[in-house]
Scaffold this motif. Structure first.
Motif, PDB file in Angstrom:
ATOM      1  N   UNK A   1      -4.659  12.946   4.732  1.00 48.44           N
ATOM      2  CA  UNK A   1      -4.921  11.708   3.996  1.00 48.44           C
ATOM      3  C   UNK A   1      -3.888  10.670   4.404  1.00 48.44           C
ATOM      4  N   UNK A   2      -4.390   9.531   4.915  1.00 48.79           N
ATOM      5  CA  UNK A   2      -3.492   8.493   5.415  1.00 48.79           C
ATOM      6  C   UNK A   2      -3.268   7.368   4.423  1.00 48.79           C
ATOM      7  N   UNK A   3      -4.365   6.878   3.807  1.00 49.98           N
ATOM      8  CA  UNK A   3      -4.243   5.696   2.956  1.00 49.98           C
ATOM      9  C   UNK A   3      -5.429   5.625   2.005  1.00 49.98           C
ATOM     10  N   UNK A   4      -5.315   4.718   1.023  1.00 50.40           N
ATOM     11  CA  UNK A   4      -6.384   4.555   0.039  1.00 50.40           C
ATOM     12  C   UNK A   4      -6.724   3.082  -0.131  1.00 50.40           C
TER      13      UNK A   4
ATOM     14  N   UNK B   1      -8.605  -5.423  15.356  1.00 49.63           N
ATOM     15  CA  UNK B   1      -8.439  -6.572  16.256  1.00 49.63           C
ATOM     16  C   UNK B   1      -7.043  -7.170  16.144  1.00 49.63           C
ATOM     17  N   UNK B   2      -6.490  -7.166  14.941  1.00 44.46           N
ATOM     18  CA  UNK B   2      -5.160  -7.730  14.710  1.00 44.46           C
ATOM     19  C   UNK B   2      -4.088  -6.994  15.514  1.00 44.46           C
ATOM     20  N   UNK B   3      -4.364  -5.720  15.827  1.00 46.82           N
ATOM     21  CA  UNK B   3      -3.420  -4.919  16.603  1.00 46.82           C
ATOM     22  C   UNK B   3      -3.868  -4.739  18.053  1.00 46.82           C
TER      23      UNK B   3
ATOM     24  N   UNK C   1      -0.808   1.823  10.262  1.00 40.45           N
ATOM     25  CA  UNK C   1      -0.513   0.392  10.367  1.00 40.45           C
ATOM     26  C   UNK C   1      -1.801  -0.432  10.392  1.00 40.45           C
ATOM     27  N   UNK C   2      -2.821   0.075  11.064  1.00 44.27           N
ATOM     28  CA  UNK C   2      -4.121  -0.614  11.094  1.00 44.27           C
ATOM     29  C   UNK C   2      -4.720  -0.655   9.699  1.00 44.27           C
ATOM     30  N   UNK C   3      -4.647   0.466   8.989  1.00 38.44           N
ATOM     31  CA  UNK C   3      -5.189   0.522   7.634  1.00 38.44           C
ATOM     32  C   UNK C   3      -4.423  -0.395   6.687  1.00 38.44           C
ATOM     33  N   UNK C   4      -3.123  -0.500   6.877  1.00 39.18           N
ATOM     34  CA  UNK C   4      -2.328  -1.433   6.061  1.00 39.18           C
ATOM     35  C   UNK C   4      -2.806  -2.861   6.288  1.00 39.18           C
ATOM     36  N   UNK C   5      -3.145  -3.183   7.539  1.00 33.43           N
ATOM     37  CA  UNK C   5      -3.649  -4.516   7.852  1.00 33.43           C
ATOM     38  C   UNK C   5      -5.000  -4.763   7.198  1.00 33.43           C
ATOM     39  N   UNK C   6      -5.701  -3.677   6.836  1.00 33.10           N
ATOM     40  CA  UNK C   6      -6.993  -3.774   6.158  1.00 33.10           C
ATOM     41  C   UNK C   6      -6.842  -3.657   4.647  1.00 33.10           C
ATOM     42  N   UNK C   7      -5.599  -3.836   4.158  1.00 35.99           N
ATOM     43  CA  UNK C   7      -5.293  -3.813   2.718  1.00 35.99           C
ATOM     44  C   UNK C   7      -5.399  -2.430   2.092  1.00 35.99           C
ATOM     45  N   UNK C   8      -5.252  -1.394   2.910  1.00 34.99           N
ATOM     46  CA  UNK C   8      -5.122  -0.036   2.382  1.00 34.99           C
ATOM     47  C   UNK C   8      -3.677   0.181   1.945  1.00 34.99           C
TER      48      UNK C   8
END
Length: 225
Positions: free
Chosen positions: A63-66, A102-104, A30-37
């Motif tokens: 592997x979580x995200x790209x 920070x968003x989370x 979820x954090x990575x999604x917030x970072x546009x991953x």
């Protein structure tokens, strides 16, 4: 990024982020999604071998995200999130992390023990590097084995004598220069490791990789003259 070798169109790098404690994979995603991953979908990591009995399968690193060419991997055993890929993409992805955490409700300054940047062994075109090293680095006592005189071939440099100990561990900086054994007069291979405790210092180092490679190239070029 400038082109430093005919064998490489773009260099790769990795940034390992070591947390003080483990973070659930779902939280990191979820954090990575917030970072546009973009989340990397994968099969379940457990298999039910009997009713109510499940076992884990697959490697510990997941592997979580790209993010473009950069891939975010997590090793729960080491509490480590690793970003790897082309330098430009890794830098761009790395920049987005503090705000995403920070968003989370998290702060990278309190979550992270240290960062470790690894520039894996990659080519750098330099003429006559071995001759240059042997000309300018003299052994005070020649090493003779089996009637052969052994001299400098590779070069390993570090900022401190050992990476062991709290103070030295967190600031370890190591560069290794290995000639291309297939053509020692054409190129060398560069391997770099740098640890930092602070996000900003780690980012600054990442952004200076091109300058570091240029400095190494100039250093080897200068001593070859």
């Amino acid at each position: 990024m400038a082109k430093f070798s005919t064998l490489s169109t773009e260099y790769n790098i990795s940034v390992a982020i070591f947390f003080w404690l483990g973070i659930p994979e779902s939280t990191l995603i979820e954090i990575l999604k917030a970072a546009n991953f973009t989340e990397i979908r994968r099969p379940p990591r457990t298999v039910e071998i009997a009713p109510g009995v499940k076992i884990g399968v697959g490697p510990p690193v997941v592997q979580l995200a790209s993010f473009q060419s950069a891939v975010a991997e997590y090793n729960p055993e080491k509490f480590m999130l690793n970003l790897r890929g082309a330098i430009t993409d890794v830098i761009e992805a790395f920049k987005t992390l503090p705000e995403a955490f920070k968003r989370h409700g998290y702060s990278v300054n309190s979550l992270v023990r240290y960062y470790e940047v690894t520039f894996p062994s990659q080519p750098l075109d330099v003429k006559n590097a071995v001759n240059a090293l042997r000309k300018n680095i003299k052994l005070t006592k020649p090493l003779k084995l089996f009637n052969e005189n052994l001299n400098i071939f590779s070069l390993s440099l570090s900022n401190v004598e050992s990476p062991i100990g709290a103070e030295n561990f967190n600031k370890w900086f190591h560069i290794r220069i290995d000639p291309d054994v297939q053509n020692t007069n054409k190129r060398v291979y560069i391997h770099i490791i740098k640890r930092e405790k602070e996000f900003k210092k780690c980012l600054t180092f990442l952004e200076q990789i091109e300058a570091i490679l240029q400095n190494i190239k100039e250093f080897l070029g200068e001593i070859s003259q």
